[in-house]
Write an enzyme that holds these catalytic residues in place. Sequence first.
Site, PDB file in Angstrom:
ATOM      1  NE  ARG A 199      40.470  15.888  54.681  1.00 39.47           N
ATOM      2  CZ  ARG A 199      39.284  15.947  55.305  1.00 39.47           C
ATOM      3  NH1 ARG A 199      38.475  16.949  55.073  1.00 39.47           N
ATOM      4  NH2 ARG A 199      38.930  14.998  56.147  1.00 39.47           N
ATOM      5  CB  THR A 200      42.169  10.311  50.793  1.00 37.88           C
ATOM      6  OG1 THR A 200      42.935  10.899  51.851  1.00 37.88           O
ATOM      7  CG2 THR A 200      43.062   9.370  49.991  1.00 37.88           C
ATOM      8  NE  ARG A 211      41.780   6.360  53.803  1.00 35.44           N
ATOM      9  CZ  ARG A 211      41.722   7.641  54.140  1.00 35.44           C
ATOM     10  NH1 ARG A 211      40.663   8.105  54.784  1.00 35.44           N
ATOM     11  NH2 ARG A 211      42.705   8.458  53.824  1.00 35.44           N
ATOM     12  CG  HIS A 225      47.477   8.521  54.147  1.00 35.23           C
ATOM     13  ND1 HIS A 225      47.410   8.478  52.767  1.00 35.23           N
ATOM     14  CD2 HIS A 225      46.353   9.163  54.561  1.00 35.23           C
ATOM     15  CE1 HIS A 225      46.293   9.068  52.371  1.00 35.23           C
ATOM     16  NE2 HIS A 225      45.629   9.493  53.440  1.00 35.23           N
ATOM     17  CE  LYS A 252      27.497 -10.999  48.644  1.00 32.78           C
ATOM     18  NZ  LYS A 252      27.234 -11.177  47.201  1.00 32.78           N
TER      19      LYS A 252
END
Length: 306
Positions: A52-53, A103, A131, A82
């Site tokens: 969703r996000t 995120r 959030h 890396k």
Amino acid sequence: MFHALSIAQFDVDTTFQLIRRAEALRAMPRHEARALLAGDIVATLFYEPSTRTRLSFEAAVYRLGGQVVSAENARENSSSKKGESLADVFRVVGCYADAIVIRHHSAEELDAAAPFSPVPVINAGAGSGEHPTQALLDAYTIWRELGRLSDLTVAVLGDLKYGRTVHSLLRLLAKMDGIRIRLFHPEPLGLPPELAAEMRDSGIPIEIAEDLEDAVRGADIVYQTRIQAERLQAEHELCATDDYAIRRSHLAVLPEHARILHPLPRVGEIDPAIDPDDRAAYFRQAENGLYMRMALLDHMLRGELG
């Protein structure tokens, strides 16, 4: 507001301005909306899984006429594998895009790296921290469903320790008038101590329910969350979810005007048999995320508010 990293940055006035802007964008003809961010590029960097996000942010950019460059599963499929620092990622990606939506698995690393970005950074979920855009869309949903963000009894259920959506939502609700909070959670998964202290200091009445029926009885909003199994750190935190699942039988003690919210995904916390009930607002909630994120992008890239 240059970056949007925490719900602490959003006061009551700004929240309502974003709600009004989201409403305006929802009603705006698509050809008009597509002119707002024409020529802008937004980078979406997702170091943790998302449906969703990520998709709602990317759809929001396209709906506003912008373009997206994206890195999904960036923890494994980018130069972070890396050993590249997040600060350097921001320095580089900021050369290509006008804003970064990210995120990340570490709230601390995100906060430390954001000052190095030459373009706005939007926190799309950081570890078990916050959030903020979920809290904004949750507030938008409550306002759309009930017509207010004050004088509410809000029952919050599930994993309150690792549930970042809960952390941001409670901090936002603490700024509103007449909010009463009722909590129901597995014993080891209560609010983090610092958040519990914040809530006490805010003066919001908080009660702990004895069982799920007691938690939802008479509530205006029921905010259900899943157990964050991927974040549990100790054996004693593992718990059965059956005692925390909303069943059709619980609707008998839930007022007709009440609404059930869930940030999704759900994994058994709400019986799908409840979905047809008008009080089940979680899929409308997901749709509202598109318009709230459109409003936030519009604000951060053009300075527009309601």
